[in-house]
Design a protein around this motif. Structure first.
Motif, PDB file in Angstrom:
ATOM      1  N   GLY A 277       8.417  -9.996   8.631  1.00 48.59           N
ATOM      2  CA  GLY A 277       7.339  -9.036   8.456  1.00 48.59           C
ATOM      3  C   GLY A 277       7.851  -7.616   8.515  1.00 48.59           C
ATOM      4  N   ALA A 278       6.964  -6.666   8.250  1.00 48.95           N
ATOM      5  CA  ALA A 278       7.308  -5.245   8.278  1.00 48.95           C
ATOM      6  C   ALA A 278       6.034  -4.449   8.493  1.00 48.95           C
ATOM      7  N   PRO A 279       6.124  -3.269   9.119  1.00 46.38           N
ATOM      8  CA  PRO A 279       4.927  -2.468   9.385  1.00 46.38           C
ATOM      9  C   PRO A 279       4.108  -2.165   8.127  1.00 46.38           C
ATOM     10  N   ARG A 280       4.775  -1.922   6.984  1.00 46.20           N
ATOM     11  CA  ARG A 280       4.028  -1.559   5.782  1.00 46.20           C
ATOM     12  C   ARG A 280       3.130  -2.708   5.335  1.00 46.20           C
ATOM     13  N   PHE A 281       3.574  -3.946   5.474  1.00 45.34           N
ATOM     14  CA  PHE A 281       2.732  -5.081   5.106  1.00 45.34           C
ATOM     15  C   PHE A 281       1.610  -5.272   6.125  1.00 45.34           C
ATOM     16  N   ALA A 282       1.913  -4.992   7.388  1.00 45.46           N
ATOM     17  CA  ALA A 282       0.858  -5.055   8.401  1.00 45.46           C
ATOM     18  C   ALA A 282      -0.249  -4.057   8.083  1.00 45.46           C
ATOM     19  N   ARG A 283       0.126  -2.856   7.618  1.00 43.59           N
ATOM     20  CA  ARG A 283      -0.874  -1.852   7.248  1.00 43.59           C
ATOM     21  C   ARG A 283      -1.719  -2.315   6.064  1.00 43.59           C
ATOM     22  N   LEU A 284      -1.077  -2.942   5.090  1.00 39.59           N
ATOM     23  CA  LEU A 284      -1.809  -3.465   3.930  1.00 39.59           C
ATOM     24  C   LEU A 284      -2.869  -4.464   4.354  1.00 39.59           C
ATOM     25  N   HIS A 285      -2.468  -5.436   5.165  1.00 43.41           N
ATOM     26  CA  HIS A 285      -3.403  -6.493   5.532  1.00 43.41           C
ATOM     27  C   HIS A 285      -4.490  -5.991   6.491  1.00 43.41           C
ATOM     28  N   GLN A 286      -4.153  -5.015   7.297  1.00 45.46           N
ATOM     29  CA  GLN A 286      -5.184  -4.407   8.143  1.00 45.46           C
ATOM     30  C   GLN A 286      -6.234  -3.706   7.275  1.00 45.46           C
ATOM     31  N   ALA A 287      -5.783  -3.047   6.207  1.00 49.08           N
ATOM     32  CA  ALA A 287      -6.712  -2.355   5.314  1.00 49.08           C
ATOM     33  C   ALA A 287      -7.596  -3.339   4.565  1.00 49.08           C
ATOM     34  N   LEU A 288      -7.011  -4.453   4.108  1.00 50.88           N
ATOM     35  CA  LEU A 288      -7.801  -5.462   3.403  1.00 50.88           C
ATOM     36  C   LEU A 288      -8.830  -6.097   4.338  1.00 50.88           C
ATOM     37  N   GLU A 289      -8.417  -6.358   5.568  1.00 49.38           N
ATOM     38  CA  GLU A 289      -9.353  -6.918   6.543  1.00 49.38           C
ATOM     39  C   GLU A 289     -10.479  -5.929   6.840  1.00 49.38           C
ATOM     40  N   ALA A 290     -10.140  -4.648   6.949  1.00 50.58           N
ATOM     41  CA  ALA A 290     -11.155  -3.633   7.238  1.00 50.58           C
ATOM     42  C   ALA A 290     -12.175  -3.518   6.114  1.00 50.58           C
ATOM     43  N   ARG A 291     -11.759  -3.827   4.884  1.00 48.55           N
ATOM     44  CA  ARG A 291     -12.677  -3.803   3.748  1.00 48.55           C
ATOM     45  C   ARG A 291     -13.455  -5.107   3.616  1.00 48.55           C
ATOM     46  N   GLY A 292     -13.212  -6.065   4.516  1.00 45.24           N
ATOM     47  CA  GLY A 292     -13.919  -7.332   4.468  1.00 45.24           C
ATOM     48  C   GLY A 292     -13.400  -8.302   3.444  1.00 45.24           C
ATOM     49  N   VAL A 293     -12.217  -8.029   2.883  1.00 45.19           N
ATOM     50  CA  VAL A 293     -11.663  -8.856   1.812  1.00 45.19           C
ATOM     51  C   VAL A 293     -10.995 -10.111   2.349  1.00 45.19           C
TER      52      VAL A 293
END
Length: 327
Positions: A277-293
């Motif tokens: 893993g890497a922080p940049r991918f963690a940020r991506l998935h956090q953003a998708l989760e925050a959008r309810g996706v």
């Protein structure tokens, strides 16, 4: 922006031809064409072997250094140049000079070069690129649209006979920061098989170029007892058909492209964990989760709804606005 329909925009979609990169430049070009009449030319480039070994900044005569088989880059220059990938960087930074400033040069992804070298940079938000001409989006541009899904639904009508819930399983694999070992692939497959089997559903499985062959075999063997299919790479690629017919989409966490393509479908997106893993991918998935996706896959096929992402359309409007601002 008012557009004269008798004079369509000319757009070049420039890449090294790899599917994941080309889909991004084509996705943005096609999104612009849906907003303004456009003529799109696909340009695939590659460097001569000796030139490919040089750092990008040393490719000072880039058109002369292209390998045979590259698409020609010569006048008349396009009004919009959209490029992505390391191979295109020396070309993109010269495109404005070649066109005497008439071409709007748009570079996708994080170029890792000063953004001022381009007219516009459109990177993923999770790369945290900054600059006056930077327009970050959630994920990456892509080609998934309702019309394309409808076309795939008709083209792959055989998938309608599969038992519901139908689950598209999109597997990536090994990269600089992720891995998919045989043991992890087997454990992942068992978890997917239990979830799909207990729901009485089916699986539509596809692998990427990054999937290690042995890991793909482990997944294939353990998912073979389910109704559905595992694409063997022969014949028409059913990827868009899988997205169209899926009730759920399961996608490994290593792929920005597959995650945001799934996010355009309104279907629940379950993120499959990989090793690393890497922080940049963690940020991506956090953003998708925050959008309810999306949600992290935990062995169940819970359903939810969300407003599909249209970051590609948003980027296309920004490009047209940038052109209008130039006059």
């Amino acid at each position: 922006m008012e557009v004269d329909p008798s004079k369509p925009l000319t757009i070049w979609a420039v890449s090294d031809g790899r599917a994941g990169i080309e889909n991004q430049v084509l996705g943005l070009a096609q999104a612009i064409a849906r907003l303004a009449p456009s003529e799109i030319a696909v340009k695939r480039v590659a460097w001569r072997r000796w030139a490919d070994r040089l750092p990008s900044m040393l490719k000072i005569a880039p058109r002369r250094m292209l390998a045979k088989g590259s698409d020609p880059l010569s006048p008349p220059w396009p009004e919009v140049w959209i490029a992505a990938g390391r191979a295109t960087l020396p070309l993109s930074i010269n495109a404005r000079r070649w066109s005497r400033g008439r071409t709007l040069v748009v570079q996708l992804q994080d170029p890792r070069w000063p953004t001022r070298l381009f007219d516009m940079v459109i990177p993923p938000e999770h790369d945290e690129v900054e600059g006056d001409n930077v327009f970050p989006i959630l994920g990456s541009p892509h080609r998934v649209t309702p019309a394309r899904l409808d076309e795939a639904r008709a083209r792959f009508a055989r998938l309608a006979a599969l038992p519901s819930p139908r689950c598209a399983v999109l597997i990536g694999g090994r990269s600089k920061v992720f891995d998919l070992s045989d043991a992890h692939a087997a454990a992942l497959a068992d978890q997917i098989a239990r979830a799909v089997g207990s729901a009485g559903g089916s699986a539509m499985v596809t692998f990427s170029r990054r999937t290690p062959p042995s890991a793909a075999e482990a997944l294939r063997a353990r998912l073979s007892s389910l109704a559905g299919e595992v694409w063997d790479g022969v014949g028409d690629n059913p990827y868009f058909g899988y997205l169209a017919y899926a009730d759920h989409i399961l996608v490994t966490e290593d792929s920005t492209n597959m995650a945001v393509e799934a996010a355009a479908t309104r279907k629940p997106v379950h993120i499959l964990p990989l090793e690393g893993g890497a922080p940049r991918f963690a940020r991506l998935h956090q953003a998708l989760e925050a959008r309810g996706v999306s949600r992290r896959f935990e062995g169940t096929l819970n359903a939810w709804s969300y407003e599909p992402l249209d970051e590609t359309g948003r980027a296309a409007r920004a490009v047209l606005e940038a052109m209008a601002a130039r006059g």
